[in-house]
Design a protein around this motif. Structure first.
Motif, mmCIF file in Angstrom:
data_model
loop_
_atom_site.group_PDB
_atom_site.id
_atom_site.type_symbol
_atom_site.label_atom_id
_atom_site.label_comp_id
_atom_site.label_asym_id
_atom_site.label_seq_id
_atom_site.Cartn_x
_atom_site.Cartn_y
_atom_site.Cartn_z
ATOM 1 N N MET A 221 0.837 -1.196 0.000
ATOM 2 C CA MET A 221 0.000 0.000 0.000
ATOM 3 C C MET A 221 0.867 1.239 0.000
ATOM 4 S SD MET A 221 -3.162 -1.080 2.458
ATOM 5 C CE MET A 221 -3.422 0.563 3.070
ATOM 6 N N ALA A 222 1.921 1.207 0.815
ATOM 7 C CA ALA A 222 2.834 2.345 0.864
ATOM 8 C C ALA A 222 3.453 2.579 -0.516
ATOM 9 C CB ALA A 222 3.922 2.107 1.908
ATOM 10 N N LEU A 223 3.860 1.482 -1.140
ATOM 11 C CA LEU A 223 4.524 1.612 -2.437
ATOM 12 C C LEU A 223 3.535 2.124 -3.491
ATOM 13 C CD1 LEU A 223 7.249 1.264 -3.730
ATOM 14 C CD2 LEU A 223 6.653 -1.046 -4.354
ATOM 15 N N THR A 224 2.306 1.644 -3.440
ATOM 16 C CA THR A 224 1.309 2.109 -4.404
ATOM 17 C C THR A 224 1.076 3.610 -4.248
ATOM 18 O OG1 THR A 224 0.250 -0.044 -4.178
ATOM 19 C CG2 THR A 224 -1.006 1.669 -5.296
ATOM 20 N N GLY A 225 0.946 4.049 -2.997
ATOM 21 C CA GLY A 225 0.751 5.474 -2.751
ATOM 22 C C GLY A 225 1.922 6.294 -3.256
ATOM 23 N N LEU A 226 3.119 5.847 -2.921
ATOM 24 C CA LEU A 226 4.313 6.576 -3.354
ATOM 25 C C LEU A 226 4.415 6.589 -4.874
ATOM 26 C CD1 LEU A 226 6.874 5.244 -0.718
ATOM 27 C CD2 LEU A 226 6.184 7.621 -1.003
ATOM 28 N N MET A 227 4.027 5.472 -5.476
ATOM 29 C CA MET A 227 4.127 5.363 -6.927
ATOM 30 C C MET A 227 3.185 6.351 -7.604
ATOM 31 S SD MET A 227 3.940 1.755 -8.884
ATOM 32 C CE MET A 227 5.215 0.958 -7.973
ATOM 33 N N ALA A 228 1.964 6.442 -7.065
ATOM 34 C CA ALA A 228 0.999 7.394 -7.627
ATOM 35 C C ALA A 228 1.534 8.817 -7.507
ATOM 36 C CB ALA A 228 -0.334 7.261 -6.902
ATOM 37 N N TRP A 229 2.059 9.104 -6.319
ATOM 38 C CA TRP A 229 2.623 10.436 -6.093
ATOM 39 C C TRP A 229 3.782 10.692 -7.056
ATOM 40 C CZ3 TRP A 229 5.113 12.143 -0.770
ATOM 41 C CH2 TRP A 229 5.156 13.538 -0.722
ATOM 42 N N HIS A 230 4.638 9.714 -7.214
ATOM 43 C CA HIS A 230 5.818 9.806 -8.069
ATOM 44 C C HIS A 230 5.400 10.119 -9.509
ATOM 45 C CE1 HIS A 230 10.120 8.908 -8.554
ATOM 46 N NE2 HIS A 230 9.861 8.139 -9.609
ATOM 47 N N LEU A 231 4.405 9.389 -10.010
ATOM 48 C CA LEU A 231 3.987 9.577 -11.403
ATOM 49 C C LEU A 231 3.267 10.908 -11.586
ATOM 50 C CD1 LEU A 231 2.846 5.934 -12.164
ATOM 51 C CD2 LEU A 231 4.900 7.101 -12.973
ATOM 52 N N TRP A 232 2.490 11.272 -10.581
ATOM 53 C CA TRP A 232 1.806 12.555 -10.632
ATOM 54 C C TRP A 232 2.827 13.691 -10.675
ATOM 55 C CZ3 TRP A 232 1.408 16.465 -6.736
ATOM 56 C CH2 TRP A 232 0.412 17.432 -6.970
ATOM 57 N N ARG A 233 3.884 13.530 -9.869
ATOM 58 C CA ARG A 233 4.931 14.550 -9.848
ATOM 59 C C ARG A 233 5.644 14.625 -11.197
ATOM 60 N NH1 ARG A 233 4.782 18.577 -7.034
ATOM 61 N NH2 ARG A 233 6.085 19.201 -8.746
ATOM 62 N N VAL A 234 5.793 13.478 -11.848
ATOM 63 C CA VAL A 234 6.448 13.496 -13.156
ATOM 64 C C VAL A 234 5.653 14.388 -14.111
ATOM 65 C CG1 VAL A 234 7.001 12.085 -15.179
ATOM 66 C CG2 VAL A 234 7.579 11.258 -12.910
ATOM 67 N N ARG A 235 4.330 14.243 -14.075
ATOM 68 C CA ARG A 235 3.501 15.107 -14.927
ATOM 69 C C ARG A 235 3.618 16.560 -14.491
ATOM 70 N NH1 ARG A 235 -1.045 13.836 -18.036
ATOM 71 N NH2 ARG A 235 -0.557 15.948 -18.700
ATOM 72 N N LYS A 236 3.575 16.812 -13.201
ATOM 73 C CA LYS A 236 3.627 18.194 -12.709
ATOM 74 C C LYS A 236 4.965 18.848 -13.006
ATOM 75 C CE LYS A 236 -0.221 17.920 -11.921
ATOM 76 N NZ LYS A 236 -1.252 18.753 -12.567
ATOM 77 N N ASP A 237 6.009 18.009 -13.089
ATOM 78 C CA ASP A 237 7.341 18.548 -13.381
ATOM 79 C C ASP A 237 7.546 18.708 -14.883
ATOM 80 O OD1 ASP A 237 8.061 18.783 -10.745
ATOM 81 O OD2 ASP A 237 8.880 16.763 -10.628
ATOM 82 N N GLY A 238 6.490 18.529 -15.632
ATOM 83 C CA GLY A 238 6.593 18.733 -17.082
ATOM 84 C C GLY A 238 7.164 17.533 -17.799
ATOM 85 N N GLY A 239 6.893 16.354 -17.325
ATOM 86 C CA GLY A 239 7.362 15.147 -18.005
ATOM 87 C C GLY A 239 8.790 14.818 -17.627
ATOM 88 N N LEU A 240 9.366 13.917 -18.384
ATOM 89 C CA LEU A 240 10.744 13.532 -18.092
ATOM 90 C C LEU A 240 11.671 14.713 -18.339
ATOM 91 C CD1 LEU A 240 11.141 9.948 -19.547
ATOM 92 C CD2 LEU A 240 9.920 10.747 -17.541
#
Lengths: 443, 398
Positions: A221-240
């Motif tokens: 569950m922790a990893l899923t939450g972190l993963m969602a946050w991580h991917l969301w941040r990738v979008r917010k940071d303007g992609g790769l």
């Protein structure tokens, strides 16, 4: 895309499906918008971001491995019994009596090993491309995402480590013994941490159920939450970060005027105009619709990840030693392989002068890894290179940082290899072609 | 840039599909399937198609709930409970009837007696011929490894896991021989066995629980196995553990093998109580044994038992019997000492020489009072001996 192709989709008629193979930009956009699985994707992606030579898809592979682990793990939960009496037997049953049981277990184990590797390599890739650094877009916070990534690396290791105990064989029992003994060396809190983790002073039923719940519920569950946050941040940071690089190059080279709507005129950008400017790269030249460009490659990566995991599962399988026996310590007793660099460090830093022994557990088991983790956390602030080093492999401005980082990584890999393959009884050094002394048997 | 993506996708899809098919294929053909087909045709050939149709298919197992044990051996060994397949080679041979009369397969399974890995359903693993399985099949190969004359000798030690308190086990001559030797040689003089015995050597009640890692194999020339160590050590204790005071009993190979098998069997078992109805679960000495032990422990000569003299010496007139008989009978010490050492017994006891000097200074240290007590007792023993001698020779003229 011609004007014709854009109008081909009949207006007014509701579409219930989407296409993998869009004939128009509109269809391509539809495929993203109307598909739940893809709703997190941008409409268009930067070509360089989805080039294999940039990311090697390491994060994606890790995600798919996690998916394989979750699916196989849930099935395994129906078959495995987390009790010291039945755990070993239920794993033996998986091996010999359950349909696809052996494949399931081997896939789970292999995927776990691979995930530790790919998550680590992903981190290496992010470092070497300077992708933890902010680039040219506004409101980026890549250092935060680097931290989230480090947390995910730790959770991945913990997931693997807690899963290691569950078969309740000698390998499991003693690897966890060694692993938790290293935790013991942490000053002040070490003993308490070990006590809480084991549910007592030794590994028994309390430990098994704790590890089981951590492994199956809490950590995923922790990893899923972190993963969602991580991917969301990738979008917010303007992609790769590769996208920042493209935008920067475009700005530097006087390119043909960008065919773009002038967001600047709309005046809705809160930041300086520069960021709005830079985020608009030449669509024709640098961007492609996410469907099919990105999605098709994701499918390729997913299928290859599955194929590689399954092939290794069939070919290598998962080990199962004798049932756990607290009375008999295997010689050598080794931690899980991804902690062997620590065990090796502990050995190397254990110094004997005459009759005195300075135990390396504190230096090798706590101080060195603690320092490495601290360094990794603060590295975005130590890095003084400019935005031009963001999203480029081995940028000249980061030459020294990359060299130091690579040296540390090589040291870790070498220590791990030595610990895994070249250490025999009494932690003595053995070349692969040297035979270990015969192990005593009962008969 | 995207030119090869479609081809790549197709290739990856085919690869994944191919692996799925391969996995499914392998799972559909378990290791026992060919044996089951072979058995079916064997039955058809011998007993006709009707009985062949009744041959079960798929995984066969005996689940022993109380013992948390599962034996899948019958997945291949399908003829175990069939009659009339005695002449068929393994894996289809009928099991001999005698042992099964009291140990029905459906209640005892297979591995309780035979060893091997009941979980496994494929060959090297099922017979335990793999790494990390400590209980291999106790078959003729294993017996041959240790040069047993009887190919089924090794099997017998597992009888004694449950029957350890039986004096005699039908069909286990090695175990019976071992037990007799252990009784005859008086191992209890130095070792506690089932709660009774001396404290000079280690307690042997659960010696079979000791792990192979706990032995020192450095002096062993053969492969380092616990069983090999036991045999070698029984035949020549001092060569394999130089510090030991255990005497060499002159066991021949077969003696040593028999005792080693008994030692191996003295371990904890996971046999559920419901399988042992009416079994004797403790070591009950016979009345004669109990009386003999009582005399030694509480009789006139108890001093010599308490001090450990009886390990090497009889004191025949007090009913004390040494298992090893390394030294002379102490009932004759009064006349023996002057003959052997040219000194009176009390002088010798106060100032011993030779072997006894070492023994009385290191192994059995006695105070001056105790030495005097020993002398008084030995005088009494001699008098008693002479009296008995006299009574025996009573009617005869000198």
């Amino acid at each position: 895309m011609t004007e014709d192709s854009l109008t081909r989709a009949r207006p007014g008629k509701r579409r219930w499906t989407w296409t993998w193979n869009p004939a128009s930009e509109r269809e391509a956009g539809d495929a993203i918008v109307s598909n739940f699985a893809f709703h997190g994707f941008p409409n268009k992606v930067c070509k360089r971001s989805i080039a294999t030579s940039y990311s090697f898809w390491l994060g994606t592979i890790s995600l798919f491995l996690f998916l394989i682990l979750t699916l196989s793990g849930v099935v395994l939960m129906f078959l495995y019994v987390p009790s010291v009496e039945r755990a070993y037997g239920s794993v033996k049953d998986l091996e010999y009596a359950v349909s696809f049981g052996r494949f399931l277990r081997a896939s789970h184990r292999i995927a776990a090993h691979l995930m530790v590797i790919t998550v680590f390599l992903h981190m290496v890739r992010v470092f070497l491309t300077g992708a933890y650094k902010n680039g040219v877009h506004a409101r980026q916070n890549r250092p935060l995402n680097w931290w989230i990534g480090l947390a995910m690396l730790l959770v991945t290791l913990l997931l693997s480590f807690t899963g290691y105990l569950l078969p309740w064989d000698q390998l499991a029992f003693w690897a966890v013994t060694v692993g938790t003994n290293i935790a013991n060396a942490v000053p002040v809190v070490g003993e308490a941490v070990r006590f809480v983790l084991l549910g007592g002073h030794e590994i028994n039923q309390n430990t098994l159920i704790r590890f089981y719940v951590l492994h199956c519920v809490f950590l995923p569950m922790a990893l899923t939450g972190l993963m969602a946050w991580h991917l969301w941040r990738v979008r917010k940071d303007g992609g790769l970060a590769a996208h920042d690089q493209v935008a920067r190059e475009e700005r530097a080279a006087p390119a043909p005027p960008v065919k773009s709507k002038t967001y600047v005129l709309l005046g809705i950008a809160a930041g300086r105009t520069a960021d709005v400017e830079t985020s608009v790269v030449d669509t024709e030249r640098h961007l492609v619709p996410a469907v099919p460009g990105l999605v098709r490659r994701l499918f390729v990566v997913a299928l290859l990840t599955f194929a590689a995991t399954s092939a290794l599962a069939v070919w290598v399988g998962a080990p199962l030693e004798a049932a756990a026996n607290p009375q008999v310590t295997p010689n050598p007793a080794k931690a899980p392989w991804y902690f062997l660099w620590l065990q090796e460090l502990v050995t190397v830093t254990t110094v004997r002068i005459g009759g005195w022994t300075i135990n390396g557990a504190l230096v090798g088991g706590v101080i060195v890894p603690g320092l490495l983790l601290l360094l990794a956390c603060v590295v975005p602030w130590l890095d003084r290179s400019g935005a031009e080093a963001t999203g480029a492999w081995f940028h000249r401005a980061r030459r020294r940082a990359n060299a130091v980082f690579l040296l540390v990584c090589i040291a870790l890999v070498v220590l791990t290899v030595v610990g895994t393959f070249l250490r025999g009884p009494y932690w003595n050094f053995y070349w692969p072609w040297e035979e270990w002394p015969a192990h005593p048997g009962r008969y | 840039m995207f030119r090869y993506d479609r081809i790549l996708l197709a290739a990856a899809g085919l690869l994944a599909l191919g692996i799925c098919v391969a996995v499914a294929w392998e799972d559909a053909r378990p290791g026992y399937a060919p044996y089951q087909e072979e058995f079916k045709s064997l039955v058809e050939e011998r007993f006709g198609p009707e009985r062949a149709a009744a041959v079960p298919a798929g995984l066969q197992q005996i689940w022993l709930e109380g013992a948390e044990r599962v034996d899948r051996c019958t997945s291949c060994h399908m003829g175990v409970t069939w009659q009339g397949l005695d002449d068929v080679p393994q894996p289809f041979t009928s099991h001999p009837k005698a042992p099964l009369a009291h140990h029905p397969v459906e209640r005892f399974g297979c591995t309780f007696c035979h060893g091997g890995q009941g979980y496994a359903t494929e060959l090297p693993a099922a017979h335990g011929w793999v790494e990390h399985w400590e209980e291999p099949l106790l078959d003729r190969h294993l017996s041959a490894d240790y040069r047993f004359r009887d190919p089924l000798a090794f099997l017998q030690f597992r009888c004694n896991l449950c029957h350890r308190f039986d004096r005699e086990i039908e069909g286990a001559p090695y175990i019976n021989r071992g037990k007799r030797l252990i009784e005859q040689k008086g191992c209890r003089a130095c070792h506690v066995i089932n709660g009774r015995g001396g404290a000079i050597g280690p307690d042997l009640t659960r010696v079979g629980e000791k792990e192979p890692e706990q032995y020192d194999y450095s002096r062993l020339t053969s492969l380092p196995t616990l069983f090999g160590w036991q045999i070698a050590h029984l035949q020549n204790p001092k060569s394999y553990s130089p510090e030991t005071v255990m005497p060499d009993f002159g066991f021949n190979t077969e003696d040593a093998q028999a005792i080693a098998l008994v030692l191996l069997s003295w371990r904890d078992t996971d046999v559920p109580a419901e399988l042992l109805p009416g079994a004797i679960l403790r070591d009950v000495p016979t009345p004669e044994e109990a009386e003999r032990e009582r005399v030694m422990r509480e009789g006139e000569g108890r001093f010599f038992v308490e001090k450990g003299c009886f390990i090497c010496h009889d004191v025949s007139s007090f009913g004390i019997v040494s298992a090893t008989k390394i030294g002379p009978d102490l009932a004759l010490a009064v006349e023996d000492a002057p003959r052997r050492f040219g000194r009176t017994l009390d002088d010798f006891l106060m100032h011993p020489s030779g072997t006894m000097e070492v023994v009385l200074s290191k192994q059995i240290p006695l105070t001056e009072d105790e030495r005097r007590e020993a002398f008084e007792l030995l005088k009494k023993a001699y008098e008693k001996h002479m009296k008995e001698q006299g009574a025996q020779d009573g009617g005869k003229p000198r």
